[in-house]
Scaffold this active site. Structure first.
Site, PDB file in Angstrom:
ATOM      1  N   CYS A 176     -16.878  -8.938   5.260  1.00 29.76           N
ATOM      2  CA  CYS A 176     -16.198  -7.649   5.055  1.00 29.76           C
ATOM      3  C   CYS A 176     -14.907  -7.863   4.273  1.00 29.76           C
ATOM      4  CB  CYS A 176     -15.834  -7.012   6.397  1.00 29.76           C
ATOM      5  SG  CYS A 176     -17.195  -6.905   7.540  1.00 29.76           S
ATOM      6  N   CYS A 216       0.204   0.197  10.343  1.00 31.98           N
ATOM      7  CA  CYS A 216      -0.286  -0.811   9.389  1.00 31.98           C
ATOM      8  C   CYS A 216       0.798  -1.707   8.799  1.00 31.98           C
ATOM      9  CB  CYS A 216      -1.047  -0.136   8.253  1.00 31.98           C
ATOM     10  SG  CYS A 216      -1.894  -1.357   7.217  1.00 31.98           S
ATOM     11  N   CYS A 232     -19.538   2.300   8.466  1.00 33.26           N
ATOM     12  CA  CYS A 232     -18.832   1.631   9.562  1.00 33.26           C
ATOM     13  C   CYS A 232     -17.582   2.485   9.791  1.00 33.26           C
ATOM     14  CB  CYS A 232     -18.471   0.212   9.137  1.00 33.26           C
ATOM     15  SG  CYS A 232     -17.399  -0.626  10.306  1.00 33.26           S
ATOM     16  N   CYS A 252       0.840  -1.196   0.000  1.00 34.43           N
ATOM     17  CA  CYS A 252       0.000   0.000   0.000  1.00 34.43           C
ATOM     18  C   CYS A 252       0.882   1.255   0.000  1.00 34.43           C
ATOM     19  CB  CYS A 252      -0.911   0.002   1.220  1.00 34.43           C
ATOM     20  SG  CYS A 252      -2.045   1.406   1.240  1.00 34.43           S
ATOM     21  N   CYS A 255       0.387   4.844   6.975  1.00 25.34           N
ATOM     22  CA  CYS A 255      -0.274   4.657   8.282  1.00 25.34           C
ATOM     23  C   CYS A 255       0.677   3.901   9.234  1.00 25.34           C
ATOM     24  CB  CYS A 255      -1.567   3.887   8.098  1.00 25.34           C
ATOM     25  SG  CYS A 255      -2.608   4.576   6.773  1.00 25.34           S
ATOM     26  N   ARG A 310     -18.327  -2.178  17.698  1.00 30.98           N
ATOM     27  CA  ARG A 310     -17.614  -3.436  17.490  1.00 30.98           C
ATOM     28  C   ARG A 310     -16.319  -3.499  18.298  1.00 30.98           C
ATOM     29  NH1 ARG A 310     -17.068  -3.887  12.052  1.00 30.98           N
ATOM     30  NH2 ARG A 310     -19.129  -4.793  11.997  1.00 30.98           N
ATOM     31  N   CYS A 338     -19.786  -5.848   3.174  1.00 35.96           N
ATOM     32  CA  CYS A 338     -19.091  -4.647   3.625  1.00 35.96           C
ATOM     33  C   CYS A 338     -17.752  -4.612   2.906  1.00 35.96           C
ATOM     34  CB  CYS A 338     -18.868  -4.723   5.138  1.00 35.96           C
ATOM     35  SG  CYS A 338     -17.881  -3.351   5.779  1.00 35.96           S
TER      36      CYS A 338
HETATM   37  N1  SAM Z   1      -6.687   0.706   2.874  1.00 33.67           N
HETATM   38  C1  SAM Z   1      -7.994   1.047   3.316  1.00 33.67           C
HETATM   39  C2  SAM Z   1      -8.012   2.176   4.305  1.00 33.67           C
HETATM   40  O1  SAM Z   1      -7.053   2.362   5.040  1.00 33.67           O
HETATM   41  O2  SAM Z   1      -9.010   2.889   4.356  1.00 33.67           O
HETATM   42  C3  SAM Z   1      -8.765  -0.134   3.882  1.00 33.67           C
HETATM   43  C4  SAM Z   1      -8.049  -1.198   4.712  1.00 33.67           C
HETATM   44  S1  SAM Z   1      -7.341  -0.640   6.258  1.00 33.67           S
HETATM   45  C5  SAM Z   1      -6.316  -2.014   6.701  1.00 33.67           C
HETATM   46  C6  SAM Z   1      -8.727  -0.668   7.367  1.00 33.67           C
HETATM   47  C7  SAM Z   1      -8.508  -0.245   8.805  1.00 33.67           C
HETATM   48  O3  SAM Z   1      -7.822  -1.265   9.526  1.00 33.67           O
HETATM   49  C8  SAM Z   1      -7.660   0.971   9.060  1.00 33.67           C
HETATM   50  O4  SAM Z   1      -8.359   2.171   8.882  1.00 33.67           O
HETATM   51  C9  SAM Z   1      -7.284   0.806  10.511  1.00 33.67           C
HETATM   52  O5  SAM Z   1      -8.215   1.483  11.341  1.00 33.67           O
HETATM   53  C10 SAM Z   1      -7.352  -0.718  10.727  1.00 33.67           C
HETATM   54  N2  SAM Z   1      -6.033  -1.264  11.051  1.00 33.67           N
HETATM   55  C11 SAM Z   1      -5.014  -1.438  10.205  1.00 33.67           C
HETATM   56  N3  SAM Z   1      -3.925  -1.936  10.829  1.00 33.67           N
HETATM   57  C12 SAM Z   1      -4.265  -2.076  12.131  1.00 33.67           C
HETATM   58  C13 SAM Z   1      -3.564  -2.520  13.289  1.00 33.67           C
HETATM   59  N4  SAM Z   1      -2.295  -2.896  13.226  1.00 33.67           N
HETATM   60  N5  SAM Z   1      -4.230  -2.536  14.455  1.00 33.67           N
HETATM   61  C14 SAM Z   1      -5.523  -2.138  14.515  1.00 33.67           C
HETATM   62  N6  SAM Z   1      -6.229  -1.708  13.463  1.00 33.67           N
HETATM   63  C15 SAM Z   1      -5.618  -1.664  12.276  1.00 33.67           C
HETATM   64 FE1  SF4 Z   2      -2.861   1.271   3.340  1.00 38.42          FE
HETATM   65 FE2  SF4 Z   2      -2.895   0.133   5.720  1.00 38.42          FE
HETATM   66 FE3  SF4 Z   2      -3.191   2.747   5.541  1.00 38.42          FE
HETATM   67 FE4  SF4 Z   2      -5.171   1.124   4.645  1.00 38.42          FE
HETATM   68  S1  SF4 Z   2      -4.458   1.353   6.739  1.00 38.42           S
HETATM   69  S2  SF4 Z   2      -4.314   2.939   3.625  1.00 38.42           S
HETATM   70  S3  SF4 Z   2      -3.924  -0.609   3.917  1.00 38.42           S
HETATM   71  S4  SF4 Z   2      -1.346   1.586   4.965  1.00 38.42           S
END
Ligand code: SAM
Ligand code: SF4
Ligand code: DTB
Length: 329
Positions: free
Chosen positions: A102, A65, A193, A58, A62, A265, A133
């Site tokens: 989802c 992530c 959500c 990606c 973040c 949730r 979802c």
């Molecule tokens: N890439 C898209 C986005 O960020 O909108 C969708 C997938 S992203 C993985 C969905 C959500 O997963 C993120 O907004 C975050 O809140 C949650 N998430 C990701 N990594 C996480 C982690 N290590 N612990 C808890 N929540 C996590």
């Molecule tokens: Fe990409 Fe993870 Fe951020 Fe979603 S949460 S935009 S998968 S880096």
């Protein structure tokens, strides 16, 4: 703003929310549980299953992530899954008792071509009689329109944290970008959500400010995931001081009080929680979980473990949750 016919509020001040966090634990939980039973069956928990349909690589940064291309987390990248694989996973989830499927993609936003493929997946999930979802990143108004036409039930798009702490966590998209996508979804009447992650080193004020943002949206999100950070090695947030479990429960209780008709949730992070801590979260008003051995890329409690926990607590998976046909407002 207060809805004309009831006590749903969209005008919470930060001071009011912080005062809720500061209340004696028993008083806070009692009020959260009272509101919970006024609006929901207290023993029903909705069960969703997650599938990562496009994993890793990606472009976003973040800090929590494992799927960001910027951190070397050893994650195997995968292209968008073939339709038949998704159908099979959804059928499995349904046979194991999930009512919502989802699908998450590691994108900043979907291209129109990819959206076509995801729309086929949504249709396949709906054919199996499940709610659908997806979480695909930012959306344009036109893309939300297409998702609505495809019959999408929920779109997950989190605010993640407070506006103030946000810059410590993500630099590649703004808080306003997220609010804009949420607005596009509301305009197409797609169930939202939207929640966040706690345990990222934020202060209690940040947790209160995140909940304030969610509760003061023009409509409360129908579903509010509260994630406990899953710490993944080589992400910037690995090694962050662990959040106190009591503080996690307080956050759930305050979410329940601010958004009494939303499904809250108990989301990521359950493998790090005891059964007793999860039971307290249900008492505080959590009424949904992710079910299945993996979240998107990280572990989740095993299914038989969750079944045993539900049995011990007398919790019924799915079933009619809302009292008097209350819809989230
Ligand atoms: N890439 C898209 C986005 O960020 O909108 C969708 C997938 S992203 C993985 C969905 C959500 O997963 C993120 O907004 C975050 O809140 C949650 N998430 C990701 N990594 C996480 C982690 N290590 N612990 C808890 N929540 C996590
Ligand atoms: Fe990409 Fe993870 Fe951020 Fe979603 S949460 S935009 S998968 S880096
Ligand atoms: C949400 O709020 N939590 C889920 C779902 N929405 C997509 C994702 C949790 C991801 C945890 C890290 C992982 O498994 O990659």
């Amino acid at each position: 703003m207060t809805d004309s016919n009831d006590s749903i509020r969209h005008d919470w001040t930060l001071a009011e929310i912080k005062a809720l966090f500061d209340r004696p634990f028993n008083d806070l939980l009692f009020d959260a549980q009272r509101l919970h039973r006024e609006n929901f069956d207290p023993n029903a928990v909705q069960v969703s299953t997650l599938l990562s349909i496009k994993t890793g690589a990606c472009p976003e940064d973040c800090a929590y992530c494992p799927q960001s291309a910027r951190y070397d987390t050893g994650l195997e990248r995968e292209r968008l899954l073939p339709l038949e694989e998704v159908r099979e996973a959804a059928r499995n989830a349904r046979d194991n008792g999930a009512t919502r499927f989802c699908m998450g993609a590691a994108w900043r936003n979907p291209t129109d071509k990819n959206l076509d493929k995801v729309i086929d997946m949504i249709r396949a999930v709906k054919e199996l009689g499940m709610e659908s979802c997806v979480t695909l990143g930012m959306l344009t108004r036109e893309q939300t329109r297409r998702l609505k036409q495809a019959g999408l039930d929920y779109y997950n798009h989190n605010l993640d944290t407070s506006p103030e702490y946000y810059r410590e966590i993500i630099t590649t998209r703004t808080y306003q970008d997220r609010l804009d996508t949420l607005e596009n979804l509301r305009e197409e009447d797609i169930n939202v959500c939207c929640g966040g992650i706690i345990g990222m080193g934020e202060s209690e004020t940040d947790r209160a400010a995140l909940l304030q943002q969610l509760a003061n949206l023009p409509e409360h999100p129908q579903s509010v995931p509260i994630n406990l950070l899953v710490q993944v090695e080589n992400t910037p947030l690995y090694g962050t001081e662990e959040l106190d479990g009591i503080e996690f429960v307080r956050t759930i209780a305050v979410a329940r009080i601010l958004m009494p008709r939303s499904v809250v949730r108990l989301s990521a992070g359950r493998t790090a929680m005891t059964d007793e801590l999860q039971a307290l979260c249900f008492l505080a008003g959590a009424n949904s979980i992710f079910y299945g051995d993996t979240l998107l890329t990280t572990p989740n409690p095993e299914q038989n473990r969750d079944q045993q926990l539900f049995e011990r607590l007398g919790i019924v998976a799915n079933g009619e949750q809302a009292r008097d046909d209350h819809a989230a407002a």
